[in-house]
Write a protein that holds these residues in place. Structure first.
Motif, short mmCIF file in Angstrom:
data_model
loop_
_atom_site.label_atom_id
_atom_site.label_comp_id
_atom_site.label_asym_id
_atom_site.label_seq_id
_atom_site.Cartn_x
_atom_site.Cartn_y
_atom_site.Cartn_z
N GLN A 104 25.30 50.34 -13.54
CA GLN A 104 25.90 51.49 -14.20
C GLN A 104 24.79 52.25 -14.91
OE1 GLN A 104 30.09 49.30 -15.49
NE2 GLN A 104 28.45 49.51 -16.98
N MET A 105 24.96 53.56 -15.10
CA MET A 105 23.88 54.36 -15.68
C MET A 105 24.36 55.18 -16.86
SD MET A 105 21.81 57.52 -14.00
CE MET A 105 23.13 58.59 -14.56
N LEU A 133 15.18 52.71 -17.35
CA LEU A 133 14.93 51.41 -17.97
C LEU A 133 16.12 50.49 -17.72
CD1 LEU A 133 13.54 52.65 -21.42
CD2 LEU A 133 12.26 52.12 -19.32
N PRO A 134 15.94 49.44 -16.91
CA PRO A 134 17.06 48.55 -16.57
C PRO A 134 17.49 47.69 -17.75
CG PRO A 134 15.01 47.74 -15.62
CD PRO A 134 14.70 49.08 -16.20
N ILE A 143 26.65 46.60 -10.60
CA ILE A 143 26.54 45.59 -11.65
C ILE A 143 27.00 46.19 -12.97
CG2 ILE A 143 24.97 44.04 -12.86
CD1 ILE A 143 23.21 44.04 -10.39
N LYS A 144 27.84 45.49 -13.68
CA LYS A 144 28.46 46.03 -14.89
C LYS A 144 27.57 45.88 -16.12
CE LYS A 144 32.03 47.10 -12.45
NZ LYS A 144 32.20 48.51 -12.04
N SER A 145 26.36 46.38 -16.00
CA SER A 145 25.42 46.50 -17.12
C SER A 145 24.75 47.86 -16.99
CB SER A 145 24.38 45.38 -17.08
OG SER A 145 24.97 44.12 -17.30
N PHE A 167 31.36 57.72 -14.89
CA PHE A 167 31.77 57.67 -13.48
C PHE A 167 30.89 56.72 -12.66
CE2 PHE A 167 33.87 61.91 -14.22
CZ PHE A 167 35.15 61.45 -13.93
N THR A 168 29.69 56.41 -13.14
CA THR A 168 28.83 55.51 -12.37
C THR A 168 29.36 54.09 -12.35
OG1 THR A 168 27.35 54.90 -14.22
CG2 THR A 168 26.80 56.91 -12.96
#
Length: 228
Positions: free
Chosen positions: A110-111, A87-88, A179-181, A126-127
């Motif tokens: 990021q995940m 889910l983004p 992307i930093k989300s 780490f992602t």
């Protein structure tokens, strides 16, 4: 605009959750949602076909094949490959467009996992690092059409590790960004096999590939582990 390409196989439980999430989280930059089905035997086809914003595509099974088939039919200049159990973040499409406008031709988010476990939390941490060793398909992937076509898409000989193989080629172009989300992905394989067994499997696949194992050898090892 963005074409979202979702490869699926027996995702009747997760697909409705994802489609509802995409509607609630997008900012209006979505041209289409393409669901590429690798021969599901559950209600996945009906769910996709009944959704007014989904273009349903039957396909030969194999995630690389399915994603390539979706890309062939996609209309937008940005492809966004997304797993059904990921889910983004809010406004994900606007975040992707902003990166492309800043000159980045490919990237991911990021995940984090939907399971609270110290090791999985560390893996998620780490992602944030923009290095090929920290990448995986569950982080999703956006790529400009021109770059995707120039690299000739996913290597269909890979049944596992197809995301990493293609992302490795993207890194070689120097155009990859993180992307930093946070995208949130399911820990269902970890729940099924156990955290340590699953992590060992991923490490084994990674090093086998680094040491020159073929696509067929990777799949054979993966299948043997998840079937045992």
């Amino acid at each position: 605009m963005i074409s979202i390409i979702i490869p699926v196989y027996n995702e009747e439980a997760q697909l409705p959750v994802l489609l509802k999430h995409l509607e609630a989280s997008s900012s209006g930059f979505i041209s289409e949602i393409i669901v590429v089905d690798g021969g599901s035997t559950d209600r996945t086809p009906e769910i996709a076909k009944d959704h007014p914003k989904v273009f349903y595509v039957p396909s030969e099974k194999g995630r690389a094949i399915q994603m390539n088939n979706g890309a062939i039919l996609a209309k937008a200049d940005i492809f966004y490959f997304l797993h059904a159990d990921s889910l983004p973040p809010e406004n994900f499409d606007a975040l992707i467009v902003a990166e492309v406008e800043n000159g980045k031709k490919a990237g991911c988010f990021q995940m984090k996992f939907d399971k609270d476990h110290w090791w999985l939390n560390l893996m998620g941490h780490f992602t944030r690092i923009n290095h090929i060793s920290c990448r995986g398909g569950d982080q999703s992937l956006f790529v400009e059409r021109e770059l995707f076509e120039r690299l000739q898409g996913f290597d269909e000989s890979y049944i596992v590790y197809e995301d990493n193989e293609f992302i490795g080629r993207l890194y070689e172009t120097g155009n990859f960004t993180v992307i930093k989300s946070w995208i949130t992905t399911s820990a269902r394989l970890y729940n099924r096999l156990g955290v340590w067994n699953t992590q060992r499997l991923f490490v084994e696949i990674y090093w086998k590939r680094r040491l020159g194992a073929s696509a067929e050898e990777l799949y054979s090892h993966y299948y043997k582990r998840i079937s045992s």
